[in-house]
Each structure stands twice: as C-alpha cells, then as structure tokens.
Scaffold this motif. Structure first.
Motif, mmCIF file in Angstrom:
data_model
loop_
_atom_site.group_PDB
_atom_site.id
_atom_site.type_symbol
_atom_site.label_atom_id
_atom_site.label_comp_id
_atom_site.label_asym_id
_atom_site.label_seq_id
_atom_site.Cartn_x
_atom_site.Cartn_y
_atom_site.Cartn_z
ATOM 1 N N UNK A 376 0.875 -1.022 -0.123
ATOM 2 C CA UNK A 376 -0.092 -0.002 -0.025
ATOM 3 C C UNK A 376 0.945 1.255 -0.149
ATOM 4 N N UNK A 377 2.093 1.376 0.707
ATOM 5 C CA UNK A 377 2.893 2.508 0.714
ATOM 6 C C UNK A 377 3.635 2.597 -0.618
ATOM 7 N N UNK A 378 3.955 1.440 -1.410
ATOM 8 C CA UNK A 378 4.478 1.683 -2.648
ATOM 9 C C UNK A 378 3.287 2.028 -3.607
ATOM 10 N N UNK A 379 2.037 1.777 -3.352
ATOM 11 C CA UNK A 379 0.942 2.232 -4.289
ATOM 12 C C UNK A 379 0.523 3.681 -3.905
ATOM 13 N N UNK A 380 1.453 4.249 -3.185
ATOM 14 C CA UNK A 380 0.921 5.792 -2.775
ATOM 15 C C UNK A 380 0.165 5.786 -1.637
ATOM 16 N N UNK A 381 0.134 5.291 -0.717
ATOM 17 C CA UNK A 381 -0.683 5.558 0.479
ATOM 18 C C UNK A 381 0.168 6.506 1.236
ATOM 19 N N UNK A 382 -0.605 7.550 1.512
ATOM 20 C CA UNK A 382 0.209 8.984 2.360
ATOM 21 C C UNK A 382 -0.218 8.818 3.841
ATOM 22 N N UNK A 383 -1.362 8.069 4.167
ATOM 23 C CA UNK A 383 -1.582 7.757 5.531
ATOM 24 C C UNK A 383 -3.001 7.105 5.594
ATOM 25 N N UNK A 384 -2.907 6.495 6.714
ATOM 26 C CA UNK A 384 -4.342 5.841 7.091
ATOM 27 C C UNK A 384 -4.906 6.385 8.448
ATOM 28 N N UNK A 385 -6.133 6.265 8.470
ATOM 29 C CA UNK A 385 -6.925 6.780 9.588
ATOM 30 C C UNK A 385 -7.305 5.598 10.242
ATOM 31 N N UNK A 386 -6.947 5.236 11.473
ATOM 32 C CA UNK A 386 -7.282 3.923 12.080
ATOM 33 C C UNK A 386 -8.248 4.099 13.159
ATOM 34 N N UNK A 387 -9.173 3.472 13.305
ATOM 35 C CA UNK A 387 -10.124 3.560 14.563
ATOM 36 C C UNK A 387 -9.571 2.490 15.527
ATOM 37 N N UNK A 388 -8.687 2.660 16.181
ATOM 38 C CA UNK A 388 -8.078 1.790 17.276
ATOM 39 C C UNK A 388 -8.966 1.431 18.422
ATOM 40 N N UNK A 389 -9.463 2.826 18.815
ATOM 41 C CA UNK A 389 -10.254 3.142 20.167
ATOM 42 C C UNK A 389 -9.539 2.771 21.446
ATOM 43 N N UNK A 390 -8.958 1.647 21.578
ATOM 44 C CA UNK A 390 -8.494 1.233 22.996
ATOM 45 C C UNK A 390 -7.673 0.091 22.848
ATOM 46 N N UNK A 391 -6.821 -0.214 23.931
ATOM 47 C CA UNK A 391 -6.174 -1.400 23.978
ATOM 48 C C UNK A 391 -6.581 -2.414 25.001
ATOM 49 N N UNK A 392 -7.969 -2.289 25.413
ATOM 50 C CA UNK A 392 -8.250 -3.229 26.429
ATOM 51 C C UNK A 392 -9.041 -4.203 25.757
ATOM 52 N N UNK A 393 -8.173 -5.466 25.596
ATOM 53 C CA UNK A 393 -9.008 -6.647 25.089
ATOM 54 C C UNK A 393 -10.513 -6.700 25.428
ATOM 55 N N UNK A 394 -10.656 -6.922 26.766
ATOM 56 C CA UNK A 394 -11.848 -7.043 27.143
ATOM 57 C C UNK A 394 -13.141 -6.138 26.492
ATOM 58 N N UNK A 395 -12.592 -4.906 26.798
ATOM 59 C CA UNK A 395 -13.767 -3.798 25.887
ATOM 60 C C UNK A 395 -13.726 -4.025 24.522
ATOM 61 N N UNK A 396 -12.798 -4.425 23.963
ATOM 62 C CA UNK A 396 -12.831 -4.425 22.396
ATOM 63 C C UNK A 396 -13.705 -5.650 22.006
ATOM 64 N N UNK A 397 -13.700 -6.701 22.958
ATOM 65 C CA UNK A 397 -14.613 -7.995 22.638
ATOM 66 C C UNK A 397 -15.968 -7.378 22.901
ATOM 67 N N UNK A 398 -16.039 -6.803 24.021
ATOM 68 C CA UNK A 398 -17.537 -6.436 24.370
ATOM 69 C C UNK A 398 -18.214 -5.795 23.190
#
Length: 629
Positions: A376-398
């Motif tokens: 993707x970088x080679x194809x010209x991707x300048x940046x990605x906006x990532x909806x990561x939200x949190x690092x808490x696995x329990x909440x991510x699963x919820x």
C-alpha cells in the motif's frame, strides 16, 4: 436541479465534499441538468472577508468577545490573509495548510450541535440564524440559482449542517416560493421518525426529505417535476407530509456502486483550491459492520449493509479522474478499506503506473500484514486513519471490534516498519471501561508513540441509532435523563442519555485530560519548539513567534495567545511596556529586558513565554553577528 452543500463542516474547508459530485454524476447521466454550489467553501470565504475579520477581531460579532479564541484567530487571519486566500482567489486552507487551523477556530462560534430546539420554528432575525442569513445574502445564493431550476437538493451529512440547511431552505423559499426544497444525507437518515415529523411540520420550506441512498429518489422527484407532477409521497426513500399526515415510503435498493458514472466535480470550484484532494467512493457501509457503538451501518436501509467497489472498476475511475482533472491526491471514501480490496487495488495502481497519493480509513485487521502494508505504501498511500479506540481486550471484545490488544500492537509496529503514517483514533471510555483499564491502555499506546503520527481523542457518546443505544444494559450502561451530549457526534438529537458506572465523573474527566495531553504531545512533535526555559541564557536572542501568536492589549495587560497550543500568558502592564518594542517579532535578549525590568522579573517573563512556546530561539552567525533561526 441545483445541489447545495451548506455550512458548517470545518474539516472540509479547502476540499470539496464528494456527495454532491456523486449525485450530480448520476443525475446528469440520466439527462437531468445539475448545478452545484459548495456553500461550506463559500462560508470560509465569507469568514475571511476583510469586513467580517475586522468585526470578529474587534469583538463586534454577537457571542464572540474580543478576548475569545475565535477573535484572536480573526486577528491572526487578518495578518496572514494572503496565506489563506491568494490574490488570485485560490484557497490555501486545505491539506498541508500552515494557517488552515486558524480558519477552523474562526468558524467555531457558528457551529451548532442540533438538539430538539432546531425541530421547532426558526427564531426570527437574530443570533445564529441571522448570521447564516447574512452569509446567504452575501453569497447571493438565491440569485445564483438559474431561473429554470425547479428543485434544490440540500445535502446534510453532518449534524452542524442541519440548522444552516433549514435557514437556507427558508431563505430560498422566501425569494423563490415555487422552488422545491429537498433535504437529504446521513443526518436526516439517522433522525428519529418522531423528530423528522416535527421538523417537517415546523419547517414548511422543506418539501420533503430523502433518506439513505439519494440517487434514485432524487431522479424520480426531478423527472416528476419535469413532467409537471410533484408527488413525493409515491417515491421510495422519501418522507413528507401528505394531506397533513406523515408519509414515509420505504426505500428501495440503492444503486450498484460499480455501475455509477464518475462523480461530476465542479471545475470552477476545484479551480479555487490551491491543493485539492479529490474524494472517490470505495464503499457504502462497513465490511466489518459489527462495532456496537457505530451507527454508520444504519445509513443504507433497503440495501445490503455493505456495498463495495470492484478493484478494477475503482482504479479505472481513479485513472479517469487523474486524466480529467489533473489531480493526483485522493481520499478514498469508506468506513474501512477492506484488506483484500486494498491488496488488489494497490497492485493495479502499481501495474498501470498510476502515480497518486491517497489516504483512507482502515481498521486493525490481521489481514493487514507487513507485506500488504508495504504494498500500500508503494502504491502511494500517504496515511491511514485507524479506528483503534482502545488497547483493552475485554472492552474490544464487548463492543465487537475485530482486533485485541496484541493485534493492535502488531499492526502498529508493522505499519511503522513499512513507513506507513497512521492517524489513530482513541475512545478512552468505551462502555464499561474502568479507570485502571483506561490508564493501562494509555500506557500501552505511549510505548508505541514512534508508530503513530497523529492522535484524535473522542470521549464516548452513545447514540440512539447504534446497538449500544438500543440495548444499553448489554454494555453496562444505565439509562438516565438529562445527561449532556459530549458533542463528539455533533448531533445531540441522536444522543442517548446514559450513565456508565464503570468510572466516577471525576475519573472520567481525568482520563479525558490525560489522553488529550498525550494527543497534544504527539500532534505537536513536528512543529513544537522544544526549547525549555533553562535553555535561554542572558544573551540568547529570542523573538515572539508572530506566526502563531495573537497579542491583545486590554489596557492594563497584554493577553498573549499561542493559537497552535491554545495556551495563554497574561503580561501585566509593567512588563508589557518593556515587551512592546518586540511585539512585531523583532529579536531581543533577557539582558535587554533586564535593563528595564531587572534580572529576576525579566527571567520570569522569558521563562513563562518560553514554557508556552511563544518564543523562537536563535543565535549570532559566525561571520556577521546577525541573528538567525
């Protein structure tokens, strides 16, 4: 037909929102003559017009006192107006603009998060309604609409556009009573049925509302008008009042995205943008579609929850738009770009030798492996906006996110290694998150700061149209009356009042503060002056950072505001007299100030200014003794 994009979307200044262009392309392909007006971009011109800047900077605009941030932004915009709008009228407040952030601050007093008050009749001739009416008259919107236009479509994707759109409809109907006004867009699609009925009853200038996909309903309405018939109550996807009763016709399936003609962007509007980014639709809906707090999956009733483009068809359109408009910077419109699509699309761009830069929303997904990120970088991707939200696995699963803590870490590190820039979105208080979990997640992200180029923090806000709002107890939330919208969704009408007992209010405020402090440190890395107060010696040349600094003389003191950090330093009159000769950005030293203030007071003044990043530091050149940065 004329398609109108009303204010206010500050983040779209310097670019053209794609929805009107997509609709125009579809309708023109069906034989409908379509004009477009981007009133959001015109509103930026209005705010930057010398009379409005002067009035705002002087505190003469109602609700904008002279000591407000917006007034400070107006004074700085006056100083640097030619950096925002060139003498040729080109707009320099889009992507990469040095002073574009000032325009966003300048616009903030005009932004209204719509609550139930907008459903009633418009207040006559005062306040915010008067301000928008002044703008529409300044822009001569009614006069710009050709006499043979029978219908205007007003696109309302964002909550803050709803009130200006209603003022616009009323204004147009007062000048052109026979003109049909149709509202549409996500803000209307997500509106509660009862609220929508109240809006139609109170705002008679709105003839009907199109919900969900707009192409086919607008075409049916336009073809009816061309035949001399106005029957919105028969058109799928349209809501209106018919014989005094609410009439809602269920939407039919939306169009196949792979059969849509290319978007029809206005060449005259594009010509005003100094650094345009062209948007191109990749999908409607989300390929994941399971996140319980998200309501974007509710936007396409009558159609599958996800409709994506074929990579070949998509790249064909990119190639066409590059050739048609000569623009090589793109924003891919999608809730989250699918990994398989990204892989094939990137390969096609490389194989065809199409040189563009692009950005997209994406989610952390194990299928975004190192190989794909490098591709993707080679194809010209300048940046990605990532909806990561949190690092808490329990909440991510919820809340049914795809990734967990370990996958987030893997993704961030692989993206860094690929040279992929990431703008990461964090929601520190997703439902049921405890204070301890939120702080642990922050510590995880801080350790990975070298993988992140920018951070946006969004306090959680439950919406009525999301699964969380429909089933709050499943996520540990208690319904409550009277709780306030955080404003993150910018759509109070869709806010679900609730209490999350996982944190106390004090803990939640502390979490938000800590996350925002961290985001500020990350976002300021590329521009912040790292100089600390102790680095400034008695004879070290310094100057006030004029390009970021507003100085307001209020008689007994100077109020200095750093517009980049929003920090303020108040300089008492005894100090301000010594500082006055250098307000124009001239160089000075602590030693010079000491002659007037004394060593202790001059050191305190310089220390406070430096701590708020209001000073640039220099030193003498070896050969001439002149100052340089």
């Amino acid at each position: 037909m004329t398609l109108l994009f009303p204010p206010l979307v500050e983040t779209s200044f310097g670019s053209l929102y794609p929805a009107p262009a997509v609709l125009a392309g579809y309708l023109a392909d069906k034989g409908i003559t379509v004009h477009q007006m981007d009133l959001n971009e015109r509103f930026a011109e209005f705010l930057l017009s010398p009379p409005v800047l002067a009035a705002t900077g002087a505190g003469e605009v109602p609700g904008v006192p002279a000591d407000s941030l917006s007034a400070a932004a107006a004074r700085l915009c006056t100083r640097y107006r030619d950096r925002l709008i060139s003498v040729e009228g080109r707009h320099h407040f889009g992507a990469g603009s040095e002073f574009g952030y000032l325009l966003e601050i300048l616009a903030q007093p005009y932004s209204l998060d719509p609550d139930e008050t907008v459903l009633g009749p418009l207040p006559a001739g005062s306040g915010l309604g008067r301000a928008y009416l002044d703008f529409y008259e300044w822009a001569d919107v009614a006069g710009e609409i050709d006499d043979d236009v029978l219908m205007v479509g007003i696109s309302v994707p964002m909550g803050p556009q709803l009130f200006p759109a209603l003022v616009l409809a009323a204004h147009l109907k007062s000048v052109r009573p026979r003109l049909r006004c149709v509202l549409g867009g996500p803000a209307l699609s997500l509106m509660d049925d009862g609220d929508l009925e109240q809006l139609l009853r109170s705002h008679c200038a709105v003839d009907c509302v199109v919900r969900f996909d707009g192409e086919q309903p607008l075409l049916a309405l336009a073809e009816g008008l061309r035949a001399g018939v106005w029957s919105p109550e028969t058109v799928p996807g349209v809501t209106c009042l018919s014989r005094g009763e609410l009439c809602q016709v269920r939407p039919g399936p939306g169009p196949n995205l792979n059969t849509l003609p290319p978007p029809k962007y206005s060449r005259s509007a594009l010509s005003r943008l100094a650094n345009p980014t062209m948007s191109i639709t990749q999908a409607r809906g989300c390929y994941w579609g399971k996140c319980d707090y998200c309501d974007f999956v509710e936007l396409y009733d009558g159609s599958p929850p996800f409709r994506g483009r074929h990579p070949g068809n998509f790249v064909d359109e990119v190639e066409f738009l590059v050739g048609e408009f000569g623009i090589e910077r793109f924003n891919f419109v999608t809730e989250s770009i699918p990994p398989a699509f990204a892989r094939r699309m990137s390969s096609l761009l490389i194989e065809r030798g199409i040189k563009i830069t692009w950005n997209s929303f994406a989610m952390v997904d194990r299928r975004f492996d190192r190989e794909l990120l490098f591709l993707m970088k080679e194809a010209g991707c300048e940046f990605l906006v990532i909806g990561m939200e949190t690092m808490v696995t329990r909440v991510l699963k919820l809340v049914h996110k795809s990734a967990d803590r370990e996958e987030n870490i893997r993704f961030l590190r692989d993206a860094r290694d690929a040279g992929m820039k990431l703008q990461v979105n964090l929601i520190p208080d997703l439902p049921s998150t405890t204070y301890e979990e939120a702080m642990s997640a922050l510590a995880d992200v801080e350790e990975l700061s070298d993988c992140i180029d920018g951070i946006s923090v969004f306090p959680f806000e439950a919406t009525r149209s999301s699964n969380v709002g429909r089933n709050p107890s499943d996520f540990g939330l208690l319904p409550a009356g009277g709780s306030q919208s955080s404003g993150q969704s910018q759509y109070a009408l869709n806010h679900f009042d609730n209490v999350d007992p996982a944190m106390t209010p004090e803990q939640r405020r502390e979490v938000h503060r800590r996350y925002r402090d961290y985001a500020h440190r990350v976002n300021a890395r590329s521009t912040a002056d790292p100089t600390e107060p102790q680095d400034i010696g008695l004879d070290t040349p310094v100057r006030l950072v004029q390009e970021k600094l507003d100085v307001l003389d209020v008689g007994d003191k100077l109020v200095c505001t750093h517009m980049g950090t929003r920090e303020r330093v108040t300089v008492p009159v005894a100090f301000s007299r010594a500082l006055e000769p250098y307000l124009d950005g001239a160089w000075f030293t602590r030693a010079v100030l000491s002659d007037r203030l004394g060593e202790e007071r001059s050191a305190a003044l310089v220390r406070n200014l430096a701590a708020s990043r209001m000073l640039a530091v220099s030193g003498p050149t070896a050969d001439s003794g002149r100052f340089h940065e």
